[in-house]
Design a protein around this motif. Structure first.
Motif, PDB file in Angstrom:
ATOM      1  N   GLY A 127      -4.389  63.917 -17.016  1.00 16.68           N
ATOM      2  CA  GLY A 127      -3.204  64.753 -16.782  1.00 16.68           C
ATOM      3  C   GLY A 127      -3.573  66.044 -16.078  1.00 16.68           C
ATOM      4  O   GLY A 127      -3.610  67.114 -16.705  1.00 16.68           O
ATOM      5  N   THR A 160       0.283  60.425 -13.080  1.00 15.78           N
ATOM      6  CA  THR A 160      -0.700  60.195 -14.140  1.00 15.78           C
ATOM      7  C   THR A 160      -0.909  58.683 -14.257  1.00 15.78           C
ATOM      8  O   THR A 160      -0.094  57.985 -14.868  1.00 15.78           O
ATOM      9  CB  THR A 160      -0.195  60.795 -15.466  1.00 15.78           C
ATOM     10  N   PHE A 211       1.728  54.219 -12.347  1.00 16.09           N
ATOM     11  CA  PHE A 211       1.915  55.670 -12.243  1.00 16.09           C
ATOM     12  C   PHE A 211       2.915  56.182 -13.256  1.00 16.09           C
ATOM     13  O   PHE A 211       3.882  55.484 -13.551  1.00 16.09           O
ATOM     14  CB  PHE A 211       2.625  55.948 -10.937  1.00 16.09           C
ATOM     15  N   ILE A 367      -5.593  59.765  -0.646  1.00 19.09           N
ATOM     16  CA  ILE A 367      -4.820  60.803  -1.366  1.00 19.09           C
ATOM     17  C   ILE A 367      -5.445  61.101  -2.729  1.00 19.09           C
ATOM     18  O   ILE A 367      -5.736  62.249  -3.058  1.00 19.09           O
ATOM     19  CB  ILE A 367      -3.344  60.356  -1.553  1.00 19.09           C
ATOM     20  N   THR A 371      -7.312  64.658  -1.324  1.00 18.31           N
ATOM     21  CA  THR A 371      -6.952  64.057  -0.036  1.00 18.31           C
ATOM     22  C   THR A 371      -8.084  64.224   0.988  1.00 18.31           C
ATOM     23  O   THR A 371      -9.002  65.037   0.802  1.00 18.31           O
ATOM     24  CB  THR A 371      -5.681  64.721   0.546  1.00 18.31           C
ATOM     25  N   ILE A 374      -8.498  67.759   2.125  1.00 15.18           N
ATOM     26  CA  ILE A 374      -9.189  68.616   1.151  1.00 15.18           C
ATOM     27  C   ILE A 374     -10.701  68.355   1.183  1.00 15.18           C
ATOM     28  O   ILE A 374     -11.510  69.280   1.098  1.00 15.18           O
ATOM     29  CB  ILE A 374      -8.592  68.408  -0.268  1.00 15.18           C
TER      30      ILE A 374
HETATM   31  C1  FAD Z   1      -2.854  56.218  -6.550  1.00 12.33           C
HETATM   32  C2  FAD Z   1      -2.918  57.632  -7.087  1.00 12.33           C
HETATM   33  C3  FAD Z   1      -3.371  57.834  -8.380  1.00 12.33           C
HETATM   34  C4  FAD Z   1      -3.400  59.137  -8.891  1.00 12.33           C
HETATM   35  N1  FAD Z   1      -3.794  59.289 -10.201  1.00 12.33           N
HETATM   36  C5  FAD Z   1      -3.792  60.526 -10.725  1.00 12.33           C
HETATM   37  C6  FAD Z   1      -4.136  60.706 -12.119  1.00 12.33           C
HETATM   38  O1  FAD Z   1      -4.401  59.735 -12.848  1.00 12.33           O
HETATM   39  N2  FAD Z   1      -4.098  61.952 -12.626  1.00 12.33           N
HETATM   40  C7  FAD Z   1      -3.793  63.040 -11.852  1.00 12.33           C
HETATM   41  O2  FAD Z   1      -3.832  64.140 -12.381  1.00 12.33           O
HETATM   42  N3  FAD Z   1      -3.450  62.904 -10.550  1.00 12.33           N
HETATM   43  C8  FAD Z   1      -3.434  61.671  -9.973  1.00 12.33           C
HETATM   44  N4  FAD Z   1      -3.074  61.518  -8.654  1.00 12.33           N
HETATM   45  C9  FAD Z   1      -2.618  62.684  -7.886  1.00 12.33           C
HETATM   46  C10 FAD Z   1      -3.558  63.121  -6.792  1.00 12.33           C
HETATM   47  O3  FAD Z   1      -4.679  63.768  -7.300  1.00 12.33           O
HETATM   48  C11 FAD Z   1      -2.735  64.029  -5.843  1.00 12.33           C
HETATM   49  O4  FAD Z   1      -1.734  63.210  -5.244  1.00 12.33           O
HETATM   50  C12 FAD Z   1      -3.588  64.643  -4.776  1.00 12.33           C
HETATM   51  O5  FAD Z   1      -4.468  65.590  -5.303  1.00 12.33           O
HETATM   52  C13 FAD Z   1      -2.717  65.315  -3.683  1.00 12.33           C
HETATM   53  O6  FAD Z   1      -1.803  66.191  -4.255  1.00 12.33           O
HETATM   54  P1  FAD Z   1      -0.245  66.119  -3.895  1.00 12.33           P
HETATM   55  O7  FAD Z   1       0.202  64.703  -4.039  1.00 12.33           O
HETATM   56  O8  FAD Z   1       0.445  67.155  -4.703  1.00 12.33           O
HETATM   57  O9  FAD Z   1      -0.141  66.469  -2.354  1.00 12.33           O
HETATM   58  P2  FAD Z   1      -0.208  67.939  -1.709  1.00 12.33           P
HETATM   59  O10 FAD Z   1      -1.295  68.705  -2.335  1.00 12.33           O
HETATM   60  O11 FAD Z   1       1.165  68.509  -1.727  1.00 12.33           O
HETATM   61  O12 FAD Z   1      -0.608  67.593  -0.211  1.00 12.33           O
HETATM   62  C14 FAD Z   1       0.325  67.116   0.763  1.00 12.33           C
HETATM   63  C15 FAD Z   1      -0.378  67.019   2.090  1.00 12.33           C
HETATM   64  O13 FAD Z   1      -0.806  68.341   2.499  1.00 12.33           O
HETATM   65  C16 FAD Z   1      -2.209  68.357   2.742  1.00 12.33           C
HETATM   66  N5  FAD Z   1      -2.797  69.622   2.298  1.00 12.33           N
HETATM   67  C17 FAD Z   1      -2.589  70.236   1.110  1.00 12.33           C
HETATM   68  N6  FAD Z   1      -3.312  71.386   1.044  1.00 12.33           N
HETATM   69  C18 FAD Z   1      -4.003  71.476   2.215  1.00 12.33           C
HETATM   70  C19 FAD Z   1      -4.939  72.416   2.730  1.00 12.33           C
HETATM   71  N7  FAD Z   1      -5.323  73.494   2.039  1.00 12.33           N
HETATM   72  N8  FAD Z   1      -5.454  72.195   3.969  1.00 12.33           N
HETATM   73  C20 FAD Z   1      -5.087  71.103   4.704  1.00 12.33           C
HETATM   74  N9  FAD Z   1      -4.198  70.182   4.255  1.00 12.33           N
HETATM   75  C21 FAD Z   1      -3.671  70.353   3.028  1.00 12.33           C
HETATM   76  C22 FAD Z   1      -2.767  67.211   1.931  1.00 12.33           C
HETATM   77  O14 FAD Z   1      -3.994  66.735   2.460  1.00 12.33           O
HETATM   78  C23 FAD Z   1      -1.652  66.167   2.048  1.00 12.33           C
HETATM   79  O15 FAD Z   1      -1.777  65.470   3.254  1.00 12.33           O
HETATM   80  C24 FAD Z   1      -3.006  60.237  -8.094  1.00 12.33           C
HETATM   81  C25 FAD Z   1      -2.567  60.029  -6.795  1.00 12.33           C
HETATM   82  C26 FAD Z   1      -2.495  58.752  -6.281  1.00 12.33           C
HETATM   83  C27 FAD Z   1      -1.963  58.535  -4.887  1.00 12.33           C
END
Ligand code: FAD
Length: 390
Positions: A127, A160, A211, A367, A371, A374
Protein backbone atom coordinates in the motif's frame (compact mmCIF):
# COMPACT_ATOMS: atom_id res chain seq x y z
CA UNK A 1 17.75 -24.07 -29.87
CA UNK A 2 18.18 -24.95 -26.23
CA UNK A 3 17.09 -22.73 -23.35
CA UNK A 4 18.12 -24.66 -20.25
CA UNK A 5 21.66 -23.89 -19.03
CA UNK A 6 23.91 -26.86 -19.80
CA UNK A 7 25.21 -26.84 -16.26
CA UNK A 8 22.47 -25.56 -13.96
CA UNK A 9 24.53 -26.24 -10.81
CA UNK A 10 23.42 -28.76 -8.20
CA UNK A 11 20.71 -26.52 -6.79
CA UNK A 12 19.43 -25.60 -10.25
CA UNK A 13 19.35 -29.29 -11.23
CA UNK A 14 17.26 -30.06 -8.14
CA UNK A 15 14.89 -27.19 -9.02
CA UNK A 16 14.61 -28.37 -12.63
CA UNK A 17 13.69 -31.91 -11.60
CA UNK A 18 11.14 -30.70 -9.06
CA UNK A 19 9.48 -28.36 -11.56
CA UNK A 20 9.34 -31.07 -14.25
CA UNK A 21 7.53 -33.33 -11.79
CA UNK A 22 5.24 -30.78 -10.15
CA UNK A 23 4.45 -28.07 -12.69
CA UNK A 24 1.62 -29.93 -14.37
CA UNK A 25 -1.92 -29.53 -15.68
CA UNK A 26 -3.57 -26.14 -15.43
CA UNK A 27 -0.57 -24.62 -13.59
CA UNK A 28 1.40 -24.48 -16.86
CA UNK A 29 1.30 -21.14 -18.66
CA UNK A 30 2.29 -22.54 -22.08
CA UNK A 31 -1.07 -24.22 -22.74
CA UNK A 32 -4.64 -23.05 -23.12
CA UNK A 33 -6.75 -24.47 -20.26
CA UNK A 34 -10.50 -24.89 -20.13
CA UNK A 35 -10.36 -24.44 -16.38
CA UNK A 36 -7.63 -22.04 -15.23
CA UNK A 37 -5.89 -22.75 -11.92
CA UNK A 38 -7.81 -21.42 -8.90
CA UNK A 39 -6.31 -19.15 -6.27
CA UNK A 40 -6.19 -22.08 -3.83
CA UNK A 41 -4.35 -24.24 -6.37
CA UNK A 42 -1.85 -21.48 -7.04
CA UNK A 43 -1.28 -20.95 -3.32
CA UNK A 44 -0.84 -24.68 -2.72
CA UNK A 45 1.73 -24.82 -5.54
CA UNK A 46 3.65 -21.89 -4.08
CA UNK A 47 3.66 -23.42 -0.61
CA UNK A 48 4.95 -26.68 -2.15
CA UNK A 49 7.69 -24.72 -3.94
CA UNK A 50 8.80 -23.41 -0.58
CA UNK A 51 8.83 -26.86 1.01
CA UNK A 52 10.92 -28.10 -1.94
CA UNK A 53 13.49 -25.35 -1.39
CA UNK A 54 12.41 -23.06 -4.25
CA UNK A 55 11.29 -20.09 -2.12
CA UNK A 56 12.70 -18.44 1.00
CA UNK A 57 16.07 -19.75 -0.21
CA UNK A 58 18.18 -17.00 1.39
CA UNK A 59 16.01 -16.45 4.48
CA UNK A 60 17.38 -17.67 7.80
CA UNK A 61 16.14 -21.08 8.93
CA UNK A 62 14.83 -19.52 12.15
CA UNK A 63 12.22 -17.68 10.08
CA UNK A 64 11.20 -20.62 7.90
CA UNK A 65 13.82 -20.08 5.19
CA UNK A 66 16.47 -22.43 3.81
CA UNK A 67 19.52 -20.45 5.01
CA UNK A 68 21.34 -20.52 1.65
CA UNK A 69 22.87 -17.78 -0.51
CA UNK A 70 21.86 -15.68 -3.49
CA UNK A 71 23.82 -18.10 -5.66
CA UNK A 72 21.31 -20.90 -4.97
CA UNK A 73 18.50 -18.35 -5.31
CA UNK A 74 19.80 -17.46 -8.79
CA UNK A 75 20.19 -21.10 -9.81
CA UNK A 76 16.62 -21.89 -8.75
CA UNK A 77 15.23 -18.75 -10.37
CA UNK A 78 16.82 -19.55 -13.73
CA UNK A 79 14.86 -22.81 -13.70
CA UNK A 80 11.66 -21.16 -12.44
CA UNK A 81 11.94 -18.69 -15.34
CA UNK A 82 12.58 -21.35 -17.96
CA UNK A 83 9.65 -23.46 -16.75
CA UNK A 84 6.17 -22.23 -17.73
CA UNK A 85 5.35 -21.47 -14.08
CA UNK A 86 2.54 -19.09 -13.07
CA UNK A 87 3.41 -15.72 -11.56
CA UNK A 88 3.72 -15.89 -7.79
CA UNK A 89 0.60 -14.92 -5.79
CA UNK A 90 2.73 -13.82 -2.85
CA UNK A 91 5.64 -12.14 -4.59
CA UNK A 92 5.10 -8.95 -2.56
CA UNK A 93 5.29 -10.99 0.66
CA UNK A 94 8.36 -12.94 -0.38
CA UNK A 95 10.27 -10.30 -2.27
CA UNK A 96 9.34 -6.93 -0.72
CA UNK A 97 7.74 -7.34 2.71
CA UNK A 98 10.00 -10.24 3.72
CA UNK A 99 13.33 -8.49 3.04
CA UNK A 100 12.17 -5.24 4.65
CA UNK A 101 10.92 -7.05 7.77
CA UNK A 102 14.30 -8.76 7.99
CA UNK A 103 16.01 -5.36 7.71
CA UNK A 104 13.95 -3.23 10.12
CA UNK A 105 11.61 -5.60 12.01
CA UNK A 106 11.98 -6.64 15.62
CA UNK A 107 12.81 -10.26 16.47
CA UNK A 108 9.16 -10.79 17.49
CA UNK A 109 7.92 -9.40 14.18
CA UNK A 110 10.32 -11.60 12.20
CA UNK A 111 9.12 -14.72 14.01
CA UNK A 112 5.48 -13.70 13.63
CA UNK A 113 5.40 -12.56 9.98
CA UNK A 114 8.11 -14.31 8.02
CA UNK A 115 7.25 -18.05 8.25
CA UNK A 116 3.59 -17.36 7.37
CA UNK A 117 4.68 -15.63 4.15
CA UNK A 118 6.51 -18.75 2.99
CA UNK A 119 3.75 -21.17 3.99
CA UNK A 120 1.26 -18.91 2.14
CA UNK A 121 -0.87 -18.41 5.26
CA UNK A 122 -0.31 -14.69 4.80
CA UNK A 123 -0.37 -13.12 1.35
CA UNK A 124 0.85 -9.50 1.38
CA UNK A 125 0.03 -6.43 -0.67
CA UNK A 126 1.93 -3.14 -0.97
CA UNK A 127 0.00 0.00 0.00
CA UNK A 128 2.27 2.77 -1.28
CA UNK A 129 0.64 4.51 -4.30
CA UNK A 130 -2.26 6.92 -3.87
CA UNK A 131 -4.28 9.10 -6.20
CA UNK A 132 -1.84 12.01 -6.53
CA UNK A 133 1.15 10.09 -5.18
CA UNK A 134 2.58 7.55 -7.63
CA UNK A 135 5.87 8.67 -9.14
CA UNK A 136 5.99 11.35 -6.48
CA UNK A 137 5.52 9.00 -3.55
CA UNK A 138 6.60 11.64 -1.03
CA UNK A 139 3.31 13.46 -1.81
CA UNK A 140 1.28 10.73 -0.10
CA UNK A 141 -1.52 11.88 2.19
CA UNK A 142 -2.64 8.78 4.10
CA UNK A 143 -2.28 9.76 7.75
CA UNK A 144 -1.31 7.77 10.83
CA UNK A 145 -2.03 9.46 14.18
CA UNK A 146 -0.70 8.06 17.42
CA UNK A 147 -3.42 7.68 20.08
CA UNK A 148 -3.69 5.82 23.38
CA UNK A 149 -5.35 2.90 21.47
CA UNK A 150 -2.54 2.65 18.92
CA UNK A 151 -2.15 4.30 15.49
CA UNK A 152 -5.29 5.51 13.71
CA UNK A 153 -4.97 5.42 9.90
CA UNK A 154 -7.10 7.42 7.46
CA UNK A 155 -6.65 7.73 3.69
CA UNK A 156 -6.78 5.98 0.35
CA UNK A 157 -4.41 3.77 -1.61
CA UNK A 158 -4.73 2.79 -5.27
CA UNK A 159 -3.27 0.22 -7.69
CA UNK A 160 -2.75 -2.07 -4.71
CA UNK A 161 -2.05 -5.39 -6.46
CA UNK A 162 -3.74 -8.38 -4.88
CA UNK A 163 -5.22 -6.43 -1.94
CA UNK A 164 -8.52 -8.33 -1.99
CA UNK A 165 -6.62 -11.64 -1.66
CA UNK A 166 -4.18 -10.45 0.99
CA UNK A 167 -4.00 -10.95 4.72
CA UNK A 168 -1.46 -8.16 5.35
CA UNK A 169 -0.65 -4.81 3.81
CA UNK A 170 2.79 -3.19 3.82
CA UNK A 171 1.41 0.29 4.34
CA UNK A 172 3.24 3.59 4.02
CA UNK A 173 1.56 6.49 5.85
CA UNK A 174 2.57 9.88 7.21
CA UNK A 175 2.57 11.18 10.75
CA UNK A 176 2.87 14.87 9.87
CA UNK A 177 1.63 17.07 7.05
CA UNK A 178 1.95 16.59 3.26
CA UNK A 179 4.53 19.40 3.09
CA UNK A 180 6.88 17.29 5.27
CA UNK A 181 7.49 15.21 2.11
CA UNK A 182 10.05 12.46 2.98
CA UNK A 183 10.00 13.18 6.72
CA UNK A 184 7.55 11.61 9.15
CA UNK A 185 6.67 8.59 7.04
CA UNK A 186 5.96 5.35 8.82
CA UNK A 187 5.70 1.75 7.62
CA UNK A 188 3.13 -0.73 9.00
CA UNK A 189 2.18 -4.37 8.62
CA UNK A 190 -1.58 -3.94 8.67
CA UNK A 191 -3.91 -6.98 8.99
CA UNK A 192 -6.35 -6.63 6.08
CA UNK A 193 -9.31 -7.79 8.19
CA UNK A 194 -9.01 -4.77 10.52
CA UNK A 195 -12.34 -2.91 10.81
CA UNK A 196 -12.43 0.25 8.67
CA UNK A 197 -10.55 -1.21 5.66
CA UNK A 198 -12.65 -1.18 2.49
CA UNK A 199 -11.12 -2.91 -0.54
CA UNK A 200 -12.57 -2.42 -4.02
CA UNK A 201 -11.33 -4.35 -7.05
CA UNK A 202 -10.51 -2.62 -10.35
CA UNK A 203 -10.78 -4.59 -13.62
CA UNK A 204 -7.52 -4.48 -15.61
CA UNK A 205 -6.94 -4.57 -19.39
CA UNK A 206 -6.37 -8.36 -19.15
CA UNK A 207 -9.80 -8.82 -17.57
CA UNK A 208 -8.37 -9.67 -14.13
CA UNK A 209 -9.59 -8.19 -10.86
CA UNK A 210 -6.18 -8.09 -9.26
CA UNK A 211 -5.81 -4.35 -8.75
CA UNK A 212 -7.61 -2.61 -5.91
CA UNK A 213 -8.41 0.68 -4.31
CA UNK A 214 -8.07 0.43 -0.54
CA UNK A 215 -9.79 2.90 1.79
CA UNK A 216 -8.73 3.33 5.42
CA UNK A 217 -11.38 4.86 7.69
CA UNK A 218 -10.26 5.21 11.31
CA UNK A 219 -8.33 1.95 11.09
CA UNK A 220 -6.64 1.20 14.42
CA UNK A 221 -3.20 -0.35 13.97
CA UNK A 222 -1.44 -1.80 16.94
CA UNK A 223 1.97 -0.34 17.88
CA UNK A 224 3.34 -3.89 17.51
CA UNK A 225 2.58 -3.72 13.77
CA UNK A 226 4.82 -0.70 13.13
CA UNK A 227 7.93 -1.68 11.13
CA UNK A 228 10.99 0.33 12.12
CA UNK A 229 10.88 3.74 13.79
CA UNK A 230 8.21 6.37 12.89
CA UNK A 231 10.74 8.40 10.90
CA UNK A 232 12.31 5.43 9.15
CA UNK A 233 9.44 5.01 6.67
CA UNK A 234 11.08 6.79 3.74
CA UNK A 235 14.44 5.04 3.98
CA UNK A 236 12.64 1.68 4.37
CA UNK A 237 10.32 2.49 1.44
CA UNK A 238 13.17 3.46 -0.91
CA UNK A 239 14.93 0.26 0.07
CA UNK A 240 11.76 -1.67 -0.83
CA UNK A 241 11.66 0.14 -4.19
CA UNK A 242 15.28 -0.57 -5.06
CA UNK A 243 14.77 -4.27 -4.23
CA UNK A 244 11.60 -4.20 -6.36
CA UNK A 245 13.50 -2.72 -9.29
CA UNK A 246 16.69 -4.73 -9.13
CA UNK A 247 16.36 -8.17 -7.64
CA UNK A 248 12.76 -9.26 -7.25
CA UNK A 249 11.37 -11.77 -9.73
CA UNK A 250 14.94 -12.75 -10.52
CA UNK A 251 13.57 -15.33 -12.94
CA UNK A 252 12.32 -12.60 -15.31
CA UNK A 253 15.09 -12.73 -17.94
CA UNK A 254 14.82 -16.53 -18.16
CA UNK A 255 11.00 -16.34 -18.36
CA UNK A 256 11.52 -13.85 -21.19
CA UNK A 257 13.84 -16.33 -22.92
CA UNK A 258 11.30 -19.14 -22.56
CA UNK A 259 8.59 -16.95 -24.10
CA UNK A 260 10.76 -16.20 -27.15
CA UNK A 261 11.64 -19.89 -27.51
CA UNK A 262 7.98 -20.88 -27.19
CA UNK A 263 7.02 -18.51 -30.00
CA UNK A 264 9.81 -19.75 -32.30
CA UNK A 265 9.14 -23.44 -31.63
CA UNK A 266 5.41 -23.00 -32.24
CA UNK A 267 5.99 -21.11 -35.50
CA UNK A 268 8.27 -23.87 -36.73
CA UNK A 269 5.42 -26.39 -36.39
CA UNK A 270 3.73 -25.06 -39.56
CA UNK A 271 5.35 -23.96 -42.85
CA UNK A 272 3.00 -20.96 -43.08
CA UNK A 273 3.87 -19.59 -39.65
CA UNK A 274 7.54 -20.39 -40.17
CA UNK A 275 7.41 -18.08 -43.21
CA UNK A 276 5.83 -15.34 -41.05
CA UNK A 277 8.53 -15.81 -38.43
CA UNK A 278 11.31 -15.40 -40.99
CA UNK A 279 10.01 -11.92 -41.77
CA UNK A 280 10.82 -10.99 -38.16
CA UNK A 281 14.26 -12.64 -37.99
CA UNK A 282 16.15 -9.38 -37.46
CA UNK A 283 13.78 -8.09 -34.73
CA UNK A 284 13.89 -11.40 -32.89
CA UNK A 285 17.69 -11.55 -33.14
CA UNK A 286 17.78 -8.18 -31.39
CA UNK A 287 15.43 -9.53 -28.70
CA UNK A 288 17.72 -12.54 -28.21
CA UNK A 289 20.72 -10.23 -27.72
CA UNK A 290 18.76 -8.14 -25.21
CA UNK A 291 17.84 -11.27 -23.25
CA UNK A 292 21.49 -12.33 -23.09
CA UNK A 293 22.46 -8.86 -21.83
CA UNK A 294 19.71 -8.96 -19.21
CA UNK A 295 20.79 -12.38 -17.97
CA UNK A 296 24.37 -11.15 -17.72
CA UNK A 297 23.20 -8.09 -15.80
CA UNK A 298 21.34 -10.22 -13.24
CA UNK A 299 24.34 -12.50 -12.79
CA UNK A 300 26.63 -9.49 -12.26
CA UNK A 301 24.16 -8.01 -9.77
CA UNK A 302 24.11 -11.26 -7.78
CA UNK A 303 27.92 -11.26 -7.64
CA UNK A 304 27.88 -7.63 -6.41
CA UNK A 305 25.29 -8.41 -3.73
CA UNK A 306 27.27 -11.47 -2.63
CA UNK A 307 30.30 -9.19 -2.30
CA UNK A 308 28.25 -7.05 0.12
CA UNK A 309 27.39 -4.14 -2.17
CA UNK A 310 24.11 -2.22 -1.73
CA UNK A 311 21.71 -2.01 -4.68
CA UNK A 312 20.85 1.71 -4.37
CA UNK A 313 19.96 3.71 -7.51
CA UNK A 314 21.56 1.13 -9.83
CA UNK A 315 18.35 -0.91 -9.34
CA UNK A 316 16.87 1.43 -11.94
CA UNK A 317 19.07 0.00 -14.72
CA UNK A 318 17.63 -3.55 -14.87
CA UNK A 319 14.09 -2.24 -14.29
CA UNK A 320 14.36 0.17 -17.22
CA UNK A 321 16.13 -2.22 -19.55
CA UNK A 322 13.96 -5.28 -18.84
CA UNK A 323 10.61 -3.47 -19.07
CA UNK A 324 11.47 -1.68 -22.32
CA UNK A 325 12.94 -4.82 -23.97
CA UNK A 326 10.07 -7.05 -22.85
CA UNK A 327 7.45 -4.58 -23.99
CA UNK A 328 9.12 -4.40 -27.42
CA UNK A 329 9.17 -8.23 -27.66
CA UNK A 330 5.51 -8.43 -26.59
CA UNK A 331 4.56 -6.03 -29.38
CA UNK A 332 6.43 -8.08 -32.01
CA UNK A 333 5.01 -11.36 -30.66
CA UNK A 334 1.45 -9.99 -30.71
CA UNK A 335 1.97 -8.88 -34.31
CA UNK A 336 3.24 -12.34 -35.32
CA UNK A 337 0.43 -14.32 -33.65
CA UNK A 338 -2.18 -11.98 -35.10
CA UNK A 339 -1.09 -13.28 -38.52
CA UNK A 340 -1.51 -16.98 -37.65
CA UNK A 341 -3.89 -18.82 -40.04
CA UNK A 342 -7.40 -19.44 -38.71
CA UNK A 343 -6.95 -23.23 -38.96
CA UNK A 344 -3.75 -23.17 -36.84
CA UNK A 345 -3.00 -26.33 -34.83
CA UNK A 346 -2.92 -26.60 -31.02
CA UNK A 347 0.78 -25.67 -30.54
CA UNK A 348 0.08 -22.42 -32.40
CA UNK A 349 -3.13 -21.75 -30.46
CA UNK A 350 -1.26 -22.26 -27.17
CA UNK A 351 1.49 -19.85 -28.24
CA UNK A 352 -1.07 -17.31 -29.52
CA UNK A 353 -2.94 -17.30 -26.19
CA UNK A 354 0.30 -16.92 -24.23
CA UNK A 355 1.67 -14.12 -26.44
CA UNK A 356 -1.61 -12.21 -26.31
CA UNK A 357 -1.63 -12.41 -22.50
CA UNK A 358 2.02 -11.28 -22.41
CA UNK A 359 1.22 -8.34 -24.68
CA UNK A 360 -1.61 -7.09 -22.45
CA UNK A 361 0.39 -7.55 -19.24
CA UNK A 362 3.43 -5.84 -20.76
CA UNK A 363 1.60 -2.53 -21.13
CA UNK A 364 1.99 -1.98 -17.38
CA UNK A 365 5.64 -3.02 -17.16
CA UNK A 366 6.96 0.46 -17.91
CA UNK A 367 4.68 1.88 -15.18
CA UNK A 368 4.81 -0.32 -12.07
CA UNK A 369 7.84 -0.32 -9.76
CA UNK A 370 8.47 3.20 -11.08
CA UNK A 371 7.83 4.45 -14.62
CA UNK A 372 10.42 4.58 -17.41
CA UNK A 373 10.67 8.38 -17.06
CA UNK A 374 11.37 8.06 -13.34
CA UNK A 375 14.10 5.44 -13.93
CA UNK A 376 15.71 7.72 -16.55
CA UNK A 377 15.59 10.58 -14.07
CA UNK A 378 17.25 8.49 -11.33
CA UNK A 379 19.94 7.25 -13.73
CA UNK A 380 20.63 10.79 -14.98
CA UNK A 381 20.78 12.41 -11.55
CA UNK A 382 22.04 9.73 -9.21
CA UNK A 383 24.22 7.51 -11.40
CA UNK A 384 25.50 9.87 -14.12
CA UNK A 385 25.39 12.97 -11.85
CA UNK A 386 23.97 15.06 -14.69
CA UNK A 387 22.70 18.55 -13.95
CA UNK A 388 19.18 19.68 -14.86
CA UNK A 389 19.07 21.52 -18.20
CA UNK A 390 18.79 25.27 -17.62
C1 FAD B 1 0.30 -3.36 -12.90
C2 FAD B 1 0.57 -2.37 -11.78
C3 FAD B 1 0.69 -2.84 -10.49
C4 FAD B 1 0.91 -1.92 -9.45
N1 FAD B 1 0.96 -2.42 -8.17
C5 FAD B 1 1.12 -1.55 -7.16
C6 FAD B 1 1.11 -2.04 -5.80
O1 FAD B 1 0.92 -3.24 -5.54
N2 FAD B 1 1.25 -1.14 -4.80
C7 FAD B 1 1.45 0.19 -5.04
O2 FAD B 1 1.62 0.92 -4.08
N3 FAD B 1 1.45 0.68 -6.30
C8 FAD B 1 1.28 -0.16 -7.36
N4 FAD B 1 1.26 0.33 -8.65
C9 FAD B 1 1.34 1.78 -8.88
C10 FAD B 1 2.62 2.25 -9.52
O3 FAD B 1 3.69 2.23 -8.63
C11 FAD B 1 2.34 3.67 -10.07
O4 FAD B 1 1.36 3.53 -11.10
C12 FAD B 1 3.57 4.31 -10.63
O5 FAD B 1 4.48 4.63 -9.62
C13 FAD B 1 3.22 5.60 -11.42
O6 FAD B 1 2.44 6.45 -10.65
P1 FAD B 1 1.07 7.06 -11.21
O7 FAD B 1 0.26 5.94 -11.78
O8 FAD B 1 0.47 7.88 -10.13
O9 FAD B 1 1.48 7.98 -12.44
P2 FAD B 1 2.08 9.46 -12.35
O10 FAD B 1 3.11 9.51 -11.30
O11 FAD B 1 0.94 10.41 -12.27
O12 FAD B 1 2.77 9.59 -13.77
C14 FAD B 1 2.05 9.87 -14.98
C15 FAD B 1 3.03 10.05 -16.10
O13 FAD B 1 3.87 11.19 -15.81
C16 FAD B 1 5.25 10.82 -15.83
N5 FAD B 1 5.99 11.54 -14.79
C17 FAD B 1 5.63 11.69 -13.50
N6 FAD B 1 6.57 12.41 -12.83
C18 FAD B 1 7.55 12.69 -13.73
C19 FAD B 1 8.80 13.38 -13.64
N7 FAD B 1 9.24 13.91 -12.50
N8 FAD B 1 9.56 13.48 -14.77
C20 FAD B 1 9.14 12.94 -15.95
N9 FAD B 1 7.96 12.28 -16.08
C21 FAD B 1 7.18 12.15 -14.99
C22 FAD B 1 5.26 9.34 -15.54
O14 FAD B 1 6.43 8.71 -16.05
C23 FAD B 1 3.99 8.86 -16.26
O15 FAD B 1 4.26 8.68 -17.62
C24 FAD B 1 1.03 -0.53 -9.72
C25 FAD B 1 0.92 -0.07 -11.03
C26 FAD B 1 0.67 -0.95 -12.06
C27 FAD B 1 0.50 -0.43 -13.46
Amino acid sequence: MTTAPKDPGAYGAMARTWLQQNLTGNLRTDRVHETPATLDELKAFEAAMHRAGLAGITWPKAYGGHGLTLREHLEANREIGLAPAPNAVNSIGKELAGPIIQAVGTEEQKLEYLPKILTMENVWCQGFSEPGAGSDLAALRTRADRTSDGWVVNGQKIWTSGASKSQRCLLLARTGVKEDRHKGLVLFAVPMDTPGIDTREIRSIEGHRHFCEVFFNDVVVDEANMLGAPDEGWSAATRVLSIERASNRMYRSWRFESELDHLITACRSDARTYAILQGYARDLAEVRIEIELLKGHVETLVEALLAGEEIGPSGSLPKLYWSEAHQKFARIAAEIVARFPTDAGQPLLDAKARMEAIYLASRAETIYAGTTEIQLDIIAKRILNLKKAA
